[in-house]
Design a protein around this motif. Structure first.
Motif, PDB file in Angstrom:
ATOM      1  N   PRO A 127       0.799  -1.226   0.000  1.00  0.00           N
ATOM      2  CA  PRO A 127       0.000   0.000   0.000  1.00  0.00           C
ATOM      3  C   PRO A 127       0.837   1.284   0.000  1.00  0.00           C
ATOM      4  O   PRO A 127       1.819   1.402   0.743  1.00  0.00           O
ATOM      5  N   ALA A 128       0.417   2.233  -0.812  1.00  0.00           N
ATOM      6  CA  ALA A 128       0.870   3.625  -0.745  1.00  0.00           C
ATOM      7  C   ALA A 128      -0.380   4.452  -0.509  1.00  0.00           C
ATOM      8  O   ALA A 128      -1.333   4.382  -1.289  1.00  0.00           O
ATOM      9  N   ARG A 129      -0.388   5.211   0.564  1.00  0.00           N
ATOM     10  CA  ARG A 129      -1.570   5.967   0.939  1.00  0.00           C
ATOM     11  C   ARG A 129      -1.201   7.422   1.224  1.00  0.00           C
ATOM     12  O   ARG A 129      -0.165   7.711   1.838  1.00  0.00           O
ATOM     13  N   GLY A 130      -2.074   8.325   0.814  1.00  0.00           N
ATOM     14  CA  GLY A 130      -1.923   9.733   1.172  1.00  0.00           C
ATOM     15  C   GLY A 130      -0.540  10.267   0.862  1.00  0.00           C
ATOM     16  O   GLY A 130      -0.107  10.308  -0.296  1.00  0.00           O
ATOM     17  N   GLY A 131       0.149  10.682   1.913  1.00  0.00           N
ATOM     18  CA  GLY A 131       1.482  11.238   1.741  1.00  0.00           C
ATOM     19  C   GLY A 131       2.457  10.283   1.090  1.00  0.00           C
ATOM     20  O   GLY A 131       3.425  10.710   0.446  1.00  0.00           O
ATOM     21  N   GLY A 132       2.231   8.979   1.228  1.00  0.00           N
ATOM     22  CA  GLY A 132       3.070   8.017   0.537  1.00  0.00           C
ATOM     23  C   GLY A 132       2.925   8.119  -0.971  1.00  0.00           C
ATOM     24  O   GLY A 132       3.904   8.027  -1.722  1.00  0.00           O
ATOM     25  N   VAL A 133       1.689   8.320  -1.437  1.00  0.00           N
ATOM     26  CA  VAL A 133       1.453   8.552  -2.859  1.00  0.00           C
ATOM     27  C   VAL A 133       2.126   9.856  -3.271  1.00  0.00           C
ATOM     28  O   VAL A 133       2.756   9.944  -4.340  1.00  0.00           O
ATOM     29  N   GLU A 134       2.023  10.879  -2.434  1.00  0.00           N
ATOM     30  CA  GLU A 134       2.553  12.193  -2.799  1.00  0.00           C
ATOM     31  C   GLU A 134       4.074  12.210  -2.867  1.00  0.00           C
ATOM     32  O   GLU A 134       4.660  12.884  -3.727  1.00  0.00           O
ATOM     33  N   LEU A 135       4.732  11.442  -1.996  1.00  0.00           N
ATOM     34  CA  LEU A 135       6.187  11.335  -2.091  1.00  0.00           C
ATOM     35  C   LEU A 135       6.572  10.574  -3.353  1.00  0.00           C
ATOM     36  O   LEU A 135       7.545  10.932  -4.030  1.00  0.00           O
ATOM     37  N   ALA A 136       5.821   9.526  -3.682  1.00  0.00           N
ATOM     38  CA  ALA A 136       6.093   8.796  -4.921  1.00  0.00           C
ATOM     39  C   ALA A 136       5.875   9.692  -6.140  1.00  0.00           C
ATOM     40  O   ALA A 136       6.634   9.619  -7.114  1.00  0.00           O
TER      41      ALA A 136
ATOM     42  N   ASP B 188      11.080  10.715  -9.885  1.00  0.00           N
ATOM     43  CA  ASP B 188      11.188  10.843 -11.340  1.00  0.00           C
ATOM     44  C   ASP B 188      10.584   9.642 -12.060  1.00  0.00           C
ATOM     45  O   ASP B 188      10.021   9.787 -13.147  1.00  0.00           O
ATOM     46  N   VAL B 189      10.722   8.480 -11.454  1.00  0.00           N
ATOM     47  CA  VAL B 189      10.180   7.251 -12.026  1.00  0.00           C
ATOM     48  C   VAL B 189       9.470   6.489 -10.920  1.00  0.00           C
ATOM     49  O   VAL B 189      10.017   6.324  -9.824  1.00  0.00           O
ATOM     50  N   ARG B 190       8.250   6.045 -11.192  1.00  0.00           N
ATOM     51  CA  ARG B 190       7.476   5.254 -10.227  1.00  0.00           C
ATOM     52  C   ARG B 190       7.250   3.868 -10.802  1.00  0.00           C
ATOM     53  O   ARG B 190       6.715   3.736 -11.914  1.00  0.00           O
ATOM     54  N   VAL B 191       7.674   2.863 -10.043  1.00  0.00           N
ATOM     55  CA  VAL B 191       7.556   1.473 -10.473  1.00  0.00           C
ATOM     56  C   VAL B 191       6.807   0.718  -9.385  1.00  0.00           C
ATOM     57  O   VAL B 191       7.085   0.891  -8.188  1.00  0.00           O
ATOM     58  N   ALA B 192       5.859  -0.116  -9.778  1.00  0.00           N
ATOM     59  CA  ALA B 192       5.041  -0.853  -8.810  1.00  0.00           C
ATOM     60  C   ALA B 192       5.250  -2.349  -8.966  1.00  0.00           C
ATOM     61  O   ALA B 192       5.532  -2.843 -10.063  1.00  0.00           O
ATOM     62  N   THR B 193       5.107  -3.058  -7.868  1.00  0.00           N
ATOM     63  CA  THR B 193       4.982  -4.509  -7.946  1.00  0.00           C
ATOM     64  C   THR B 193       3.506  -4.850  -8.167  1.00  0.00           C
ATOM     65  O   THR B 193       2.628  -3.995  -7.979  1.00  0.00           O
ATOM     66  N   PRO B 194       3.203  -6.081  -8.535  1.00  0.00           N
ATOM     67  CA  PRO B 194       1.792  -6.454  -8.697  1.00  0.00           C
ATOM     68  C   PRO B 194       0.975  -6.313  -7.418  1.00  0.00           C
ATOM     69  O   PRO B 194      -0.260  -6.221  -7.482  1.00  0.00           O
ATOM     70  N   ASP B 195       1.643  -6.284  -6.258  1.00  0.00           N
ATOM     71  CA  ASP B 195       0.945  -6.153  -4.976  1.00  0.00           C
ATOM     72  C   ASP B 195       0.724  -4.705  -4.547  1.00  0.00           C
ATOM     73  O   ASP B 195       0.127  -4.454  -3.496  1.00  0.00           O
ATOM     74  N   ALA B 196       1.196  -3.754  -5.337  1.00  0.00           N
ATOM     75  CA  ALA B 196       1.072  -2.343  -4.967  1.00  0.00           C
ATOM     76  C   ALA B 196      -0.373  -1.866  -5.101  1.00  0.00           C
ATOM     77  O   ALA B 196      -1.094  -2.273  -6.021  1.00  0.00           O
ATOM     78  N   THR B 197      -0.781  -0.998  -4.184  1.00  0.00           N
ATOM     79  CA  THR B 197      -2.069  -0.316  -4.279  1.00  0.00           C
ATOM     80  C   THR B 197      -1.872   1.145  -3.904  1.00  0.00           C
ATOM     81  O   THR B 197      -0.956   1.488  -3.154  1.00  0.00           O
TER      82      THR B 197
ATOM     83  N   LEU C 146     -11.394  12.740  -4.736  1.00  0.00           N
ATOM     84  CA  LEU C 146     -12.742  12.966  -4.224  1.00  0.00           C
ATOM     85  C   LEU C 146     -13.413  11.683  -3.734  1.00  0.00           C
ATOM     86  O   LEU C 146     -14.295  11.737  -2.870  1.00  0.00           O
ATOM     87  N   SER C 147     -12.989  10.551  -4.267  1.00  0.00           N
ATOM     88  CA  SER C 147     -13.596   9.280  -3.858  1.00  0.00           C
ATOM     89  C   SER C 147     -12.823   8.606  -2.734  1.00  0.00           C
ATOM     90  O   SER C 147     -13.397   7.882  -1.918  1.00  0.00           O
ATOM     91  N   GLY C 148     -11.513   8.807  -2.701  1.00  0.00           N
ATOM     92  CA  GLY C 148     -10.680   8.101  -1.745  1.00  0.00           C
ATOM     93  C   GLY C 148     -10.506   6.633  -2.076  1.00  0.00           C
ATOM     94  O   GLY C 148     -10.007   5.853  -1.262  1.00  0.00           O
ATOM     95  N   ARG C 149     -10.910   6.234  -3.285  1.00  0.00           N
ATOM     96  CA  ARG C 149     -10.891   4.820  -3.635  1.00  0.00           C
ATOM     97  C   ARG C 149      -9.463   4.316  -3.831  1.00  0.00           C
ATOM     98  O   ARG C 149      -8.529   5.091  -4.057  1.00  0.00           O
ATOM     99  N   THR C 150      -9.320   3.001  -3.771  1.00  0.00           N
ATOM    100  CA  THR C 150      -8.028   2.348  -3.932  1.00  0.00           C
ATOM    101  C   THR C 150      -7.910   1.784  -5.347  1.00  0.00           C
ATOM    102  O   THR C 150      -8.850   1.173  -5.856  1.00  0.00           O
ATOM    103  N   VAL C 151      -6.756   1.999  -5.969  1.00  0.00           N
ATOM    104  CA  VAL C 151      -6.496   1.424  -7.285  1.00  0.00           C
ATOM    105  C   VAL C 151      -5.330   0.447  -7.168  1.00  0.00           C
ATOM    106  O   VAL C 151      -4.403   0.647  -6.385  1.00  0.00           O
ATOM    107  N   ASP C 152      -5.396  -0.619  -7.957  1.00  0.00           N
ATOM    108  CA  ASP C 152      -4.328  -1.609  -7.943  1.00  0.00           C
ATOM    109  C   ASP C 152      -3.235  -1.214  -8.931  1.00  0.00           C
ATOM    110  O   ASP C 152      -3.319  -0.184  -9.609  1.00  0.00           O
TER     111      ASP C 152
END
Length: 243
Positions: free
Chosen positions: A108-117, A121-130, A164-170
């Motif tokens: 999980p990346a949430r709130g400020g974690g998303v904002e730091l990401a 310069d480059v954002r890479v996710a594993t299949p388990d990232a949300t 606005l939704s606060g929803r989670t994306v995979d």
């Protein structure tokens, strides 16, 4: 992944001779939520290196839960503004660092974690990232540059939907909307891939891409630094031509 680097709280793990500095958000019991001291440590770790690439990751099963809500709950208005400014300063430091910063999001990346990401310069996710900006569910929003960088990265429509939704994306949806550029089992390998390139050119490309000057100024600078690089790498270019 065992990189053999030294562990510290939001500090760098540095392998001798490696071109990548690994910076680990290291509060796994709190999903790597950040306190003011943690933000300061993160800023120092990202900016205090001459290595061409910084790889930012979280310890344990999460990337980063964002701001530590125990801290937020104890803030008055003045303290809240100061905490937001601190987070913005660190995100700005990531964005403007001389090193190319790769955020490897696993879990999980949430709130400020998303904002730091987003500042990387480059954002890479594993299949388990949300990913989620859940602040709206608490009557808050992402104040570490979230309303600035999120629409710039994914477009206004997607940004408004997420915020606005606060929803989670995979990970796959994050890839589709441009929140990440790759989904892979080994995000660190992307940092190593970038680090195999010329460090001066890495810094140059980052600086040019991050330049928000008027277009004519950007194009003039692009011409000048291209000339600098051709001059710097004349021998290598000639060798490649003749190979």
């Amino acid at each position: 992944m065992d990189d053999g680097d030294e562990r510290g709280s939001s500090s760098g793990r540095t392998a001798p001779g490696d071109a990548v500095r690994v910076v680990t958000l290291d509060r796994p019991d709190r999903r790597n939520a950040l306190t003011p001291d943690g933000l300061d440590a993160l800023e120092a770790a990202v900016t205090g290196t001459e290595r061409p690439v910084v790889y930012l990751r979280g310890a344990g099963p999460a990337f980063c839960a964002g701001a530590d809500l125990d801290v937020v709950a104890g803030l008055d208005r003045e303290g809240a503004e100061a905490f937001a400014e601190r987070g913005q300063r660190v995100a700005d430091a990531i964005e403007s660092a001389d090193s190319v910063v790769v955020a490897g999001v696993d879990g999980p990346a949430r709130g400020g974690g998303v904002e730091l990401a987003l500042a990387a310069d480059v954002r890479v996710a594993t299949p388990d990232a949300t990913f989620a900006e859940p602040g709206v569910k608490l009557g808050l929003f992402g104040a570490w540059g979230g309303t600035v960088r999120l629409p710039r990265v994914v477009g206004e429509g997607e940004a408004l939907d997420l915020a606005l939704s606060g929803r989670t994306v995979d990970a796959e949806e994050a890839l589709r909307m441009g929140l990440v550029s790759r989904v892979t089992d080994d995000p660190r390998a992307v940092a190593d891939e970038l680090a195999a390139n010329d460090p001066v050119t890495l810094r140059t490309v980052k600086k040019r891409m991050r330049d928000d000057s008027p277009r004519a100024v950007q194009e003039r600078r692009e011409v000048e630094v291209f000339g600098d690089l051709v001059e710097r790498h004349a021998d290598a270019i000639a060798d490649e031509r003749d190979s």
